[in-house]
Design an enzyme around this catalytic site. Sequence first.
Site, short mmCIF file in Angstrom:
data_model
loop_
_atom_site.label_atom_id
_atom_site.label_comp_id
_atom_site.label_asym_id
_atom_site.label_seq_id
_atom_site.Cartn_x
_atom_site.Cartn_y
_atom_site.Cartn_z
N GLU A 418 0.75 -1.22 -0.11
CA GLU A 418 -0.05 0.09 -0.15
C GLU A 418 0.82 1.20 0.11
OE1 GLU A 418 -2.63 -0.54 3.41
OE2 GLU A 418 -3.67 -2.22 2.12
N ASN A 459 2.47 -4.80 -3.44
CA ASN A 459 1.01 -5.10 -3.23
C ASN A 459 0.23 -3.79 -2.96
OD1 ASN A 459 -0.69 -7.24 -2.82
ND2 ASN A 459 -0.68 -6.85 -0.80
N HIS A 494 -9.88 -6.24 -2.73
CA HIS A 494 -11.07 -6.13 -1.92
C HIS A 494 -12.23 -5.54 -2.61
CE1 HIS A 494 -8.66 -7.59 1.44
NE2 HIS A 494 -7.75 -6.71 1.22
N GLU A 523 -5.37 -10.69 -2.16
CA GLU A 523 -6.28 -10.53 -0.94
C GLU A 523 -8.02 -10.33 -1.26
OE1 GLU A 523 -5.08 -7.38 1.93
OE2 GLU A 523 -2.97 -7.46 1.18
N ASP A 525 -11.79 -10.52 -1.61
CA ASP A 525 -12.95 -10.96 -1.02
C ASP A 525 -13.92 -9.82 -1.53
OD1 ASP A 525 -11.97 -8.51 0.48
OD2 ASP A 525 -12.03 -9.21 2.41
#
Length: 612
Positions: A418, A459, A494, A523, A525
């Site tokens: 990030e 990432n 996400h 990641e 979801d």
Amino acid sequence: MRRAWAAVWRFVELWSWVAVHSCKELWQWAVPRCAAALRRARLRAPFAPALREAIRLRFEATTREDPLTGARLWSPRGRTHIFAMATGVLITVVAAAVVLAVSAFSGPSGDSLAARAPSSTVATVSPPPNTILTSDFEDGSAQDWVAGAGAKIKGTTAAAHTGRHSLQVTRRGNGQQGAWHNLQGKLSPDAGYTLTTWVRLTGNGPATSLRMTVSWGWASAVQDDVVATVEANGATWARLEAQYSPVTAVDLLSVRVEPAGGAADFLLDDFTVTQHAPPPRSVPALREIFAGSFDVGAAISTQQATGPEADLVKRQFGSVTPTAAMKWTATEPRPGEFTFGDSDKIVNFATSNGMKIRGHTLVWHNQTPDWVFTDDNGQPMTPTPQNKALLLARMSDHIRTLVERYRGKITAWDVVNEVINDDGTLRQSRWYQIAGLDYIRTAFTVAHAADPAAKLCINDVNLTGPSRRDAMYDLVADLLAEGVPVDCIGSQTHVNISVPSPAALAASIEKFAKLGVDQQITEMDMSVYTDNTSSYPTVPPGLLAQQAAQYKALFAVLLRYRDQISSVTFWGVADNQTWLSTYPIPRVDAPLLFGTDLAPKPAFWAIVANPG
Ligand code: XIL
């Protein structure tokens, strides 16, 4: 049936006759009651007088009048009659029973009717008792069928499999489709079904393949499964039959029949859907379904490395990522004091079960202890050359220790996490404020030296947003130009049930593909919320359907770009444990493929069906 009634009637008539001949009193008593009983039985009016007349004639023929008393006595001929009549009764009872049995149990056979079909007027095939849907077209209409694109349908007597009518599907021209039947709301995922219909070409043209297709899914994600195919001609009826069991609740479900290619006109008849016990269904494994495309992983805590969730992870996933166990707070809470208890547990769980491991994460602005940014005088670091050197030394030591410890076991590391803002500017983290871009350069260089075989990823979140996406592209392009060993871009993914669009996901993958680096979904979801404030007490099923559609649509993109993507990791195992139950606010969320009971959700079935 009429013959049966006639037999019964003859029996009643003879019985009455015997009764009145046996006893004169009974005669007096029986006739009015017989007549009343017959009226109650709603027999036709002319019948009772006719009976009375018949009985009177018999009575007079078989008795004589006593000249002294005037009473009627049996004649010798009458006794013979009674014996003959009793025999007649017996024969009639047996005959009636046979007639009834034959008319009750002999339904017309389908085959013989098929042969006689053109001249038959009443033929129908009795459907099996567990039949839930039929279309025989005997009322001359198309019943529940509708025409697909470019087709015309209508009931016809041109030919029929049974009865006189069938459904004619014509003028398909350039149309790709035939006749459709909506099954939505009629089939349940808890049952199995047999779909059967008969088909024939209308003309005597060359034989062609006709097929039955089940179309299922949700508005934006419809799946076509060809469930049966048969070679059809214009002379005989051919059967299309398939076993079908819906995998999950859906918004759209229909069956259609059409030629596999070409534009032949055809007839369709005797469509039935019968229900039976569901077939034993084994849950397919994501790791196997996507084996030819990319690794599929899950982020886990140490608790999830044992018990039922561990069993689910072992069955389903080929890779794991520690949710928190490798973050700086967990691995080096105090300067130089490394704690690997939790991360070792996850690494051991993965290696002993043949799973790959993604390391997450070496450098981040969150979950990093304050001591890292505190100078030698115990003060928060300011951007000075000394502090920069100290910070980079601490970072290098940390990275080297972790990466060397798991060298050969961890296949990919999220080296920095990030580092870009939503608007595309670089995140003003303490890392950046004190060390500038050098913290990123150094992190990759040190990690590469510690394990040259590990894939090193940069990432970030929301890489489908154009600003962050383009900034990531520029940053990685610059780092690569400088020779910094960046191997891959990690896209957290996400997402939620409506954002991003499949096109936005495709655009970001395509853009990064130009850099020639590997891409990993790190990641994934999918929140059922599209804002940061709403909250449901329980998640409405309609949203799980929408989620299934969105997962399917996004996975279709990932599969399309499988050559660019080496792994897809879900941020969690099942909905019973997700970081979204506290972020951005405490609320019930259901972002994963397995439910709180660890069972596959509609989203799971959506992505495993015909993954392409
Ligand atoms: C989250 C974990 O899931 C939580 O358990 C923890 O409390 C906070 O971090 N992006 C990341 C992950 O890169 O490390 C975050 O994980 C989720 C967002």
